[in-house]
Design an enzyme around this catalytic site. Structure first.
Site, PDB file in Angstrom:
ATOM      1  N   ARG A   1      -8.193 -20.526  -1.728  1.00  0.00           N
ATOM      2  CA  ARG A   1      -6.999 -19.842  -1.034  1.00  0.00           C
ATOM      3  C   ARG A   1      -5.541 -21.293  -0.857  1.00  0.00           C
ATOM      4  NH1 ARG A   1      -4.929 -21.702   3.681  1.00  0.00           N
ATOM      5  NH2 ARG A   1      -4.103 -20.150   5.284  1.00  0.00           N
TER       6      ARG A   1
ATOM      7  N   GLU B   1      12.514   2.099  13.917  1.00  0.00           N
ATOM      8  CA  GLU B   1      11.153   2.976  13.737  1.00  0.00           C
ATOM      9  C   GLU B   1      10.222   3.209  14.549  1.00  0.00           C
ATOM     10  OE1 GLU B   1       9.598   2.416   9.742  1.00  0.00           O
ATOM     11  OE2 GLU B   1      10.027   0.456  10.336  1.00  0.00           O
TER      12      GLU B   1
ATOM     13  N   HIS C   1      -1.663 -21.085  -0.635  1.00  0.00           N
ATOM     14  CA  HIS C   1      -0.295 -19.684  -0.346  1.00  0.00           C
ATOM     15  C   HIS C   1       0.667 -19.413  -1.396  1.00  0.00           C
ATOM     16  CE1 HIS C   1      -1.547 -21.407   3.719  1.00  0.00           C
ATOM     17  NE2 HIS C   1      -0.284 -20.484   4.715  1.00  0.00           N
TER      18      HIS C   1
ATOM     19  N   ARG D   1       8.455   3.992  -4.562  1.00  0.00           N
ATOM     20  CA  ARG D   1       8.399   3.449  -3.014  1.00  0.00           C
ATOM     21  C   ARG D   1       7.088   1.662  -3.206  1.00  0.00           C
ATOM     22  NH1 ARG D   1       7.348   5.416   2.986  1.00  0.00           N
ATOM     23  NH2 ARG D   1       5.371   6.124   2.017  1.00  0.00           N
TER      24      ARG D   1
ATOM     25  N   TYR E   1       0.960  -1.709  -0.248  1.00  0.00           N
ATOM     26  CA  TYR E   1       0.022  -0.223   0.144  1.00  0.00           C
ATOM     27  C   TYR E   1       0.741   1.466   0.197  1.00  0.00           C
ATOM     28  CZ  TYR E   1       0.436   1.084   5.225  1.00  0.00           C
ATOM     29  OH  TYR E   1       1.210   1.222   6.362  1.00  0.00           O
TER      30      TYR E   1
HETATM   31  N1  PDD Z   1       2.573   5.111   7.756  1.00  0.00           N
HETATM   32  N2  PDD Z   1       7.083   3.667   8.970  1.00  0.00           N
HETATM   33  C1  PDD Z   1       5.875   3.260   9.046  1.00  0.00           C
HETATM   34  C2  PDD Z   1       5.787   1.905   9.530  1.00  0.00           C
HETATM   35  C3  PDD Z   1       4.922   3.417   8.324  1.00  0.00           C
HETATM   36  O1  PDD Z   1       3.758   2.655   8.893  1.00  0.00           O
HETATM   37  C4  PDD Z   1       4.916   4.953   8.108  1.00  0.00           C
HETATM   38  C5  PDD Z   1       4.160   5.653   8.046  1.00  0.00           C
HETATM   39  C6  PDD Z   1       6.013   5.470   7.935  1.00  0.00           C
HETATM   40  C7  PDD Z   1       6.164   7.286   7.754  1.00  0.00           C
HETATM   41  O2  PDD Z   1       6.448   6.807   6.393  1.00  0.00           O
HETATM   42  P1  PDD Z   1       6.426   7.820   5.190  1.00  0.00           P
HETATM   43  O3  PDD Z   1       6.837   9.028   5.274  1.00  0.00           O
HETATM   44  O4  PDD Z   1       5.753   8.553   3.650  1.00  0.00           O
HETATM   45  O5  PDD Z   1       4.038   8.516   5.039  1.00  0.00           O
HETATM   46  C8  PDD Z   1       7.248   4.781   8.455  1.00  0.00           C
HETATM   47  C9  PDD Z   1       1.255   5.829   6.905  1.00  0.00           C
HETATM   48  C10 PDD Z   1       0.931   7.443   6.567  1.00  0.00           C
HETATM   49  C11 PDD Z   1      -0.321   4.389   7.403  1.00  0.00           C
HETATM   50  O6  PDD Z   1       0.423   3.400   7.276  1.00  0.00           O
HETATM   51  O7  PDD Z   1      -0.587   5.075   7.505  1.00  0.00           O
END
Ligand code: PDD
Length: 270
Positions: free
Chosen positions: A80, A159, A82, A32, A13
């Protein structure tokens, strides 16, 4: 119901912010997306200009302005099992949600975060829709009275549950380098770019759990929340316990950058 996204979380996504009716950092998000699709071997249903067209359509159907676009591509519908099915077309789902920016109260007070051992797999660079570990990490933060979980793998920060992490340590801005253990955030890259332009010399470098605890400032970034100050870590104040000067400076630069982007936008009427 037999969509592999639903059954296996077999899809990827993107979340793309829209300002003044235009998608922000679209090339970076589409790059990305291409990387995520290639990593999981789902064919890309559109070329870049095709994506651009359908995203514009979605933006205009939702009356332009500021929005947050969500799109997901799954491997498609199949009985279904895998292994990859043959002759299945990817499923594309998109939606638009309101985008409000960082609330003033958060900029004034920041948020609380907690640290947790990163329980995710080792391909976190893929923006997979399979977010169960992230969901649990975020919920654990809420259970502990905080808003975000900062994840630690082998003693180092990766993160947040849904954000990238920055710290200021002895006056230097640090963020962990890109690897398979974190999502290469589009906001992260922009913040690095802006900090560099401002002569702040940010560094991509490993941050140990001890360095995180000793940081003068911490903030997290994402496309929907932008720059969020973290003012408490594991129930102890970060620095003075209020949003730090560097954090607020970075927030301001990002706002200016967005304003410039908006000013370049064609008005929604044209
Ligand atoms: N998520 N790390 C993770 C695990 C994330 O899910 C996100 C963002 C980021 C930041 O990435 P970016 O700056 O490209 O939005 C880092 C989105 C916003 C979400 O899942 O809603």
């Amino acid at each position: 119901m037999l969509d592999r996204g639903f059954l296996f979380g077999d899809g990827v996504y993107e979340v793309i912010p829209v300002y003044g009716g235009r998608p922000f950092r679209l090339d970076e998000h589409l790059q990305r997306l291409e990387n995520s699709l290639a990593e999981v071997r789902i064919p890309n249903p559109h070329q870049r200009d095709g994506w651009s067209k359908i995203l514009s359509e979605l933006i205009h159907k939702n009356e332009g302005g500021d929005q947050s676009l969500y799109l997901q591509v799954t491997r498609g519908v199949a009985p279904r099992d895998h292994h990859f099915p043959e002759l299945t077309n990817p499923t594309l789902f998109m939606m638009s949600n309101p985008l409000t920016g960082t609330p003033t109260s958060i900029l004034q007070h920041g948020i609380a975060a907690v640290t947790e051992t990163d329980s995710r797999w080792s391909r976190c660079n893929i923006k997979s829709i399979n977010l169960l570990a992230n969901v649990l990490h975020r919920q654990h933060a809420l259970d502990r009275g905080a808003k975000e979980s900062i994840l630690i793998r082998q003693g180092e920060v990766t993160e947040g549950a849904a954000s990238n992490v920055f710290v200021v340590l002895e006056g230097t801005i640090l963020t962990p380098p890109k690897s398979h253990y974190l999502l290469p955030g589009v906001t992260r890259d922009l913040v690095l770019e802006l900090a560099q332009q401002q002569g702040l010399h940010p560094q991509e470098s490993a941050i140990s759990e001890q360095q995180l605890a000793a940081a003068e400032e911490i903030w997290v970034t994402s496309s929907t929340k932008e720059v969020v100050p973290v003012t408490q870590l594991n129930h102890a104040p970060v620095g003075e316990g209020i949003p730090g000067l560097v954090t607020l400076q970075i927030h301001r630069h990002l706002q200016t950058f967005k304003q410039q982007f908006r000013a370049e936008s064609p008005s929604p009427a044209h």
